[in-house]
Design a protein around this motif. Structure first.
Motif, PDB file in Angstrom:
ATOM      1  N   ALA A 120      -7.136   1.344  -0.736  1.00 46.17           N
ATOM      2  CA  ALA A 120      -7.964   0.344  -0.052  1.00 46.17           C
ATOM      3  C   ALA A 120      -8.226  -0.862  -0.945  1.00 46.17           C
ATOM      4  O   ALA A 120      -8.153  -2.013  -0.499  1.00 46.17           O
ATOM      5  CB  ALA A 120      -9.282   0.985   0.394  1.00 46.17           C
TER       6      ALA A 120
ATOM      7  N   VAL B 243       0.841  -1.207   0.000  1.00 43.97           N
ATOM      8  CA  VAL B 243       0.000   0.000   0.000  1.00 43.97           C
ATOM      9  C   VAL B 243       0.869   1.248   0.000  1.00 43.97           C
ATOM     10  O   VAL B 243       0.592   2.223  -0.703  1.00 43.97           O
ATOM     11  CB  VAL B 243      -0.955  -0.025   1.205  1.00 43.97           C
ATOM     12  CG1 VAL B 243      -1.594   1.336   1.400  1.00 43.97           C
ATOM     13  CG2 VAL B 243      -2.026  -1.075   1.000  1.00 43.97           C
TER      14      VAL B 243
ATOM     15  N   HIS C  59      -4.643  -8.677   0.215  1.00 44.91           N
ATOM     16  CA  HIS C  59      -5.075  -9.541   1.326  1.00 44.91           C
ATOM     17  C   HIS C  59      -5.842 -10.750   0.811  1.00 44.91           C
ATOM     18  O   HIS C  59      -5.670 -11.867   1.303  1.00 44.91           O
ATOM     19  CB  HIS C  59      -5.946  -8.729   2.287  1.00 44.91           C
ATOM     20  CG  HIS C  59      -6.331  -9.488   3.520  1.00 44.91           C
ATOM     21  ND1 HIS C  59      -7.417 -10.340   3.565  1.00 44.91           N
ATOM     22  CD2 HIS C  59      -5.771  -9.538   4.754  1.00 44.91           C
ATOM     23  CE1 HIS C  59      -7.505 -10.880   4.761  1.00 44.91           C
ATOM     24  NE2 HIS C  59      -6.534 -10.416   5.506  1.00 44.91           N
TER      25      HIS C  59
ATOM     26  N   LEU D  71      -7.300   7.352  -1.828  1.00 49.92           N
ATOM     27  CA  LEU D  71      -7.468   6.448  -0.684  1.00 49.92           C
ATOM     28  C   LEU D  71      -8.251   5.199  -1.074  1.00 49.92           C
ATOM     29  O   LEU D  71      -7.950   4.091  -0.612  1.00 49.92           O
ATOM     30  CB  LEU D  71      -8.177   7.181   0.449  1.00 49.92           C
ATOM     31  CG  LEU D  71      -7.409   8.343   1.103  1.00 49.92           C
ATOM     32  CD1 LEU D  71      -8.273   9.032   2.148  1.00 49.92           C
ATOM     33  CD2 LEU D  71      -6.116   7.849   1.720  1.00 49.92           C
ATOM     34  N   ALA D  72      -9.243   5.377  -1.939  1.00 48.80           N
ATOM     35  CA  ALA D  72     -10.029   4.218  -2.377  1.00 48.80           C
ATOM     36  C   ALA D  72      -9.156   3.246  -3.169  1.00 48.80           C
ATOM     37  O   ALA D  72      -9.276   2.018  -3.025  1.00 48.80           O
ATOM     38  CB  ALA D  72     -11.214   4.687  -3.219  1.00 48.80           C
TER      39      ALA D  72
ATOM     40  N   TYR E 267      -5.075  -2.899  -1.099  1.00 47.67           N
ATOM     41  CA  TYR E 267      -4.855  -3.665   0.127  1.00 47.67           C
ATOM     42  C   TYR E 267      -5.798  -4.864   0.199  1.00 47.67           C
ATOM     43  O   TYR E 267      -5.376  -5.976   0.566  1.00 47.67           O
ATOM     44  CB  TYR E 267      -5.059  -2.755   1.338  1.00 47.67           C
ATOM     45  CG  TYR E 267      -4.818  -3.454   2.655  1.00 47.67           C
ATOM     46  CD1 TYR E 267      -3.529  -3.633   3.150  1.00 47.67           C
ATOM     47  CD2 TYR E 267      -5.884  -3.953   3.395  1.00 47.67           C
ATOM     48  CE1 TYR E 267      -3.313  -4.280   4.354  1.00 47.67           C
ATOM     49  CE2 TYR E 267      -5.675  -4.602   4.601  1.00 47.67           C
ATOM     50  CZ  TYR E 267      -4.395  -4.770   5.072  1.00 47.67           C
ATOM     51  OH  TYR E 267      -4.175  -5.421   6.255  1.00 47.67           O
ATOM     52  N   ILE E 268      -7.055  -4.646  -0.144  1.00 49.22           N
ATOM     53  CA  ILE E 268      -8.018  -5.752  -0.109  1.00 49.22           C
ATOM     54  C   ILE E 268      -7.629  -6.827  -1.117  1.00 49.22           C
ATOM     55  O   ILE E 268      -7.721  -8.036  -0.844  1.00 49.22           O
ATOM     56  CB  ILE E 268      -9.432  -5.217  -0.378  1.00 49.22           C
ATOM     57  CG1 ILE E 268      -9.882  -4.310   0.776  1.00 49.22           C
ATOM     58  CG2 ILE E 268     -10.423  -6.363  -0.551  1.00 49.22           C
ATOM     59  CD1 ILE E 268     -11.198  -3.624   0.515  1.00 49.22           C
TER      60      ILE E 268
END
Length: 604
Positions: free
Chosen positions: A309, A31, A316, A305-306, A312-313
């Motif tokens: 995110a 990120v 993950h 930021l989106a 990162y998702i």
């Protein structure tokens, strides 16, 4: 392997492993890297948004300036027309001064032909009205004021609620009049009532969305207001004076009025250097304010930021989740040697290969460990069998020695054979304890010493004599390399104790054996102490006339050397004691044979 070496190796394999734990995570690192990669794009987007908003505000400012000019077009046309008419009169009046009645008639006709004018006249430098549409010959101004207006080459536009010329509120336009030699001889005055400007605007039907359109002169005095001059002070800027807004170029600014309301103000020159228009606008209607800028800047920031995110998702979901599952499998295998099987249908191919490699590795480890356990079990069985056979052979030798003792004719021979038998039985006891032990690499020294000491005490019983035997031991674990010499030393020491046992003055003769742990020294090694003591006095066992060989003492010294300890012998107050103090040893690799031996032992 030293812990510091493992720490350095981990740091080399995993950069940042010695840093902050949270920053070492894969998701956080990715990120951060993606955020740095997208940061220039986000900054460019925000700068471009700022430019677009600024350009939109500039266009709004231009539109507001245009609206202000359009709203004040009537005032501008009327005032410009009257200023031009005043300039024309100022040029022609010197020729009319010879006949003041003709001059006054001319002024009357001008007022009659121009409906928006309610007065026209000429005032000399003394303040007297020389000719005009009315009140000719009256003193309309003080001499100093009249002289000031006469010397003003630029002319002036002023508002007056009530003057000596007109009873109604009017706009007064004054222009200096000069003779052929360019000397001031007075000034011409034109008066416009306020309602004349409003009437002109109503005729043209100009509609504006401004809160107010205010006209003011170069001195900052309001001239005309759409709302009314009675409340004009509440609408003008609170932090800027009107006199400071006189500029030949249009300006737009945001400020609070004196009533505390936020407004947008526009200023455009109506007559450059003389008359200006102030437009008052609502903040919500036109310009993009701070809230609009913040909202516009937040959008690219939220998009940035989106994207982080989503990244990162995604990481993950595709990587970290499976890595954690693999970590759980590794920990489960390390703790329980159980293999967890996960559904790998949604695992990426690269990670699936790692999981397959881990599964193959765990299977191979389990097979190798099973083979190793089988080999260790076979080794334990063989070692126990060896110790059992050695013990049997030693017992056989002891039995043969016992037969030889019975056939011996001389006491010295019997004594030597019995000593030999005790040593053989001591070795047999050690081997019996080894093959009966659950762990072949450790021997319970307290059990071994107790059993061996009782065995020697039973074999040394003197008929008709009562001998007290005491035994005190503490739990001690030793390796076989130390257990064997310790048991042999005990055999020699206990045998000598019974051989040279003396009758004390009071009580029965006695022998005691003590095995105990001492406090650890600064090196942390555990120390063991063995003491064999007996009473002294007249010998309990009759001593035959024979030379002392000293073999027992030599053997004790050799066994102490094997233990790596320190021996002691004391005789005091009817007590004779022999002791040894040594440190427990661990297994070390023998460089010559590659086998294991205790680090504290040495050759006997």
């Amino acid at each position: 392997m030293p812990r510091c070496f493992l720490r350095r190796a981990t740091a080399e394999m995993v950069p940042g492993a010695l840093g902050f734990a949270r920053l070492d995570r894969l998701g956080v690192r990715l990120v951060l890297l993606l955020g740095l990669a997208l940061l220039p794009v986000g900054i460019m987007t925000m700068m471009q948004t700022w430019r677009v908003l600024s350009e939109a505000n500039r266009r709004v400012d231009s539109s507001l300036l245009g609206e202000s000019l359009n709203a004040s077009a009537v005032e501008r046309r009327v005032i410009t027309r009257m200023i031009g008419l005043a300039d024309s009169l100022a040029l022609n009046l010197p020729e009319m001064m010879d006949d003041t009645s003709s001059c006054s008639a001319y002024m009357v006709r001008m007022v009659r032909d121009t409906p928006i004018i309610n007065f026209a006249g000429f005032t000399d430098t003394t303040g007297q009205l020389v000719c005009g549409s009315q009140r000719v010959g009256q003193q309309v101004a003080e001499p100093d004021v009249a002289l000031m207006f006469s010397n003003d080459t630029e002319g002036s536009v002023r508002v007056a609620e009530r003057t000596a010329i007109t009873d109604a509120a009017s706009i007064l336009i004054r222009k200096s009049v000069r003779d052929a030699s360019m000397q001031p001889i007075g000034y011409v005055t034109l008066a416009l009532p306020f309602n004349s400007v409003t009437l002109e605007r109503d005729i043209e039907g100009n509609q504006v969305n401004a809160i107010d359109i205010l006209t003011f002169d170069s001195q900052g005095i309001p001239l005309i207001s759409d709302v009314g001059l009675e409340t004009v002070e509440k609408r003008i800027p609170a932090n800027r004076a009107l006199v400071n807004l006189t500029t030949d170029t249009g300006i737009v600014f945001q400020d609070f009025d004196k009533a505390g309301r936020e407004r947008i103000y526009t200023v455009v020159p109506l007559v450059p250097g003389q008359v200006y228009t102030l437009g008052i606008w609502s903040v919500e209607t036109w310009r993009i304010g701070v809230g609009g800028y913040v909202a516009a800047m937040l959008f690219p920031l939220l998009m940035w930021l989106a994207s982080l995110a989503v990244a990162y998702i995604a990481v993950h979901r595709l990587v970290i989740r499976h890595i954690r599952s693999l970590r759980r499998n590794i920990r489960t295998f390390a703790a329980t040697r159980r293999i967890r099987i996960d559904d790998g249908r949604d695992v990426p191919a690269e990670l699936r290969e790692v999981m397959d490699a881990f599964s193959q590795m765990t299977e191979q480890i389990l097979l190798d460990e099973a083979d190793q356990e089988n080999l260790l079990h076979e080794k334990d069985v063989l070692l126990k069998e060896v110790h059992h056979r050695v013990k049997n052979n030693l017992q056989l030798i002891a039995s043969m020695t016992n037969m030889q003792i019975r056939r011996a004719q001389h006491g010295e021979t019997k004594f030597m054979l019995r000593r030999l038998q005790d040593r053989v039985m001591g070795l047999a006891t050690v081997h019996r304890n080894l093959y009966q032990a659950a762990v072949l690499s450790e021997v319970r020294a307290d059990t071994l010493i107790s059993e061996l000491a009782r065995q020697l005490a039973n074999s040394s019983i003197v008929p008709g004599k009562r001998i007290d035997f005491t035994l005190e031991t503490e739990p001690v674990l030793l390796y076989p390399d130390q257990a064997v010499p310790l048991s042999l030393m005990l055999t020699e020491a206990v045998t000598n104790a019974f051989k040279y046992l003396g009758q004390p003055e009071t009580g029965n003769p006695w022998v005691s054996v003590i095995l105990r742990k001492l406090e650890q020294d600064t090196s942390g090694a555990a120390k063991i102490e063995l003491i064999i003591a007996n009473s002294t006095g007249p010998f309990v066992i009759e001593q035959q006339n024979q030379a002392v060989s000293g073999l027992g003492s030599q053997l004790i010294s050799a066994f102490v050397m094997q233990l790596g300890g320190v021996s002691s012998a004391n005789e005091d107050n009817g007590v004779y004691s022999v002791g040894v103090t040594f440190e427990t040893a661990d297994f070390t690799d023998d460089p010559d044979t590659g086998s294991n031996r205790s680090s504290g032992s040495s050759a006997g």
